[in-house]
Design an enzyme around this catalytic site. Sequence first.
Site, mmCIF file in Angstrom:
data_model
loop_
_atom_site.group_PDB
_atom_site.id
_atom_site.type_symbol
_atom_site.label_atom_id
_atom_site.label_comp_id
_atom_site.label_asym_id
_atom_site.label_seq_id
_atom_site.Cartn_x
_atom_site.Cartn_y
_atom_site.Cartn_z
ATOM 1 N N SER A 1 40.931 38.317 29.472
ATOM 2 C CA SER A 1 40.378 39.274 30.441
ATOM 3 C C SER A 1 40.530 40.706 29.972
ATOM 4 C CB SER A 1 41.158 39.203 31.754
ATOM 5 O OG SER A 1 40.783 38.127 32.500
ATOM 6 N N HIS B 1 34.198 38.476 31.630
ATOM 7 C CA HIS B 1 34.217 37.390 30.637
ATOM 8 C C HIS B 1 32.785 37.133 30.193
ATOM 9 C CE1 HIS B 1 38.385 35.691 31.076
ATOM 10 N NE2 HIS B 1 38.329 36.595 32.035
ATOM 11 N N HIS C 1 38.315 29.164 32.977
ATOM 12 C CA HIS C 1 39.613 28.877 33.585
ATOM 13 C C HIS C 1 39.499 27.632 34.465
ATOM 14 C CE1 HIS C 1 39.589 33.190 32.684
ATOM 15 N NE2 HIS C 1 40.902 33.088 32.551
ATOM 16 N N TYR D 1 40.627 27.298 37.366
ATOM 17 C CA TYR D 1 40.334 27.641 38.769
ATOM 18 C C TYR D 1 38.832 27.789 39.037
ATOM 19 C CZ TYR D 1 40.105 32.497 37.040
ATOM 20 O OH TYR D 1 39.797 33.624 36.334
ATOM 21 N N GLU D 2 38.028 27.858 37.977
ATOM 22 C CA GLU D 2 36.583 27.963 38.190
ATOM 23 C C GLU D 2 35.988 26.622 38.603
ATOM 24 O OE1 GLU D 2 34.509 30.750 35.342
ATOM 25 O OE2 GLU D 2 36.471 30.634 34.398
ATOM 26 N N ALA E 1 45.556 38.208 29.695
ATOM 27 C CA ALA E 1 46.143 39.212 30.582
ATOM 28 C C ALA E 1 47.138 38.464 31.462
ATOM 29 C CB ALA E 1 45.058 39.846 31.432
ATOM 30 N N MET F 1 46.848 32.640 34.172
ATOM 31 C CA MET F 1 46.036 31.501 34.624
ATOM 32 C C MET F 1 45.298 30.833 33.464
ATOM 33 S SD MET F 1 44.493 33.441 37.968
ATOM 34 C CE MET F 1 45.553 34.511 38.972
ATOM 35 N N SER F 2 45.821 30.965 32.260
ATOM 36 C CA SER F 2 45.125 30.409 31.089
ATOM 37 C C SER F 2 46.139 30.065 30.005
ATOM 38 C CB SER F 2 44.124 31.440 30.543
ATOM 39 O OG SER F 2 44.819 32.544 29.999
ATOM 40 N N ASN G 1 50.191 43.979 34.823
ATOM 41 C CA ASN G 1 50.764 44.423 36.095
ATOM 42 C C ASN G 1 52.130 43.788 36.229
ATOM 43 O OD1 ASN G 1 48.730 41.996 36.558
ATOM 44 N ND2 ASN G 1 50.427 41.746 38.003
ATOM 45 N N HIS H 1 42.264 42.361 40.635
ATOM 46 C CA HIS H 1 41.626 42.080 39.344
ATOM 47 C C HIS H 1 41.242 43.391 38.656
ATOM 48 C CE1 HIS H 1 39.468 39.807 36.345
ATOM 49 N NE2 HIS H 1 38.324 40.390 36.638
HETATM 50 N N1 HPA Z 1 49.482 36.671 37.922
HETATM 51 C C1 HPA Z 1 48.696 35.739 37.342
HETATM 52 N N2 HPA Z 1 47.751 36.041 36.460
HETATM 53 C C2 HPA Z 1 47.607 37.320 36.111
HETATM 54 C C3 HPA Z 1 48.394 38.330 36.672
HETATM 55 C C4 HPA Z 1 49.394 37.992 37.634
HETATM 56 O O1 HPA Z 1 50.132 38.840 38.172
HETATM 57 N N3 HPA Z 1 47.986 39.499 36.112
HETATM 58 C C5 HPA Z 1 46.995 39.188 35.230
HETATM 59 N N4 HPA Z 1 46.764 37.874 35.237
#
Ligand code: HPA
Length: 275
Positions: A31, A62, A84, A86-87, A114, A212-213, A236, A248
Site C-alpha cells: 500500500s 493498489h 488481500h 479481506y477482499e 504498510a 493484513m498481508s 501508524n 487508510h
Molecule cells: N493495522 C493493520 N494493518 C495496517 C495498519 C494497522 O494499524 N496500518 C497499516 N496497515
Amino acid sequence: MSAAYEKLQNCLKSVRACTDFVPKVALVLGSGLGGFAEQIRVVYELPYSLLEGFPVSTVPGHDGKFIFGYLENIPVVCMKGRVHYYEGYSVSDVVLPIRLMKLLGAEILFLTNASGGVNAGFSAGDLMLITDHISVFAPNPLIGENIEELGTRFPDMTNVYDRILSQIIAQVAAEKQIPLQKGVYAQLTGPSFESPAEIRMLQALGCDAVGMSTVVEAIAARHCGMKVCGVSCVCNLAAGLSPEPLSHEEVQAAADAAAPKFTALLYEAIRRMGA
Ligand code: HPA
C-alpha cells in the site's frame, strides 16, 4: 493435477503468450509503496485483469499489474498492487501471484507492506526488517490438497526470512544511515483495523508490527522454495497506542512520506541480491 495448480498453469501460459522474460527477483509493493516501480527499466507491463482467473485488487492505491524489467542489470518482476484475503478471494488465490512468479523463474521474493506499529518503541514512518512472522490469525495458504509439483506437505518455517538477504538489507540501511527497526510481523485478516485489546494481545505475543498481508505470501513462497525477505513501512501506531483514530488515508500519507528512504533501501538491497 489439483485445481489450484491447473489455474496456476493457465495463468503461466497466458503470461508466456505475452513475454518470455525470466525474472530473478520478485518484488511485491505494498500500500502506498508502488512508486518504487519507477526505478525499473520496464520491458513489459501486464495488467492482472488480462490474466484469466487472476485475482484483481479493489483497494484504492493498489494499481494491479506485473512490471517486468531491469533494476540495473538484474531482471525483476514487480507486483504493483496485491490482493488481500479481506477482499473476498480464497487464500489460494491470494498467493497465486507468488507461485506464478516462481514458475516464471524468480528465485528471490522481496515482500513489502504498510503496517501498524505494535512495538511501543516504534514511530510512524519507521521501516522494519521482518525477521519472523505470526501466521495463526490468518488462514494458512497451504490448506487443501498439497500441490506436490510445488513443494512438500509440511514445509519447515524455521527461517522464513532468509538470513543472508536480511543481512544485505540491514547492511544497506546502515551504510545509507536509514534507520531500520527489526521485528516480528503478524498478519490479521482485516479489513477492520485492530481493537486496542487486540493490540495488547499482539504485544503480549511478541509481535512488533501488524498488517493484513505478507505472511500468507511468505508461507507460499517458502513452500515452493523461494528465498524470502521483507520490509514493512510502519505507517501508524496501532490502535490504542496513539490518541488518533486510524484511517487508510493516514496510512497512505505515511507511506508517501517514507517513499524516498524506502526506495533508496530497496534499490541498493535488490542490486546486491542480484549480483
Ligand atoms: N493495522 C493493520 N494493518 C495496517 C495498519 C494497522 O494499524 N496500518 C497499516 N496497515
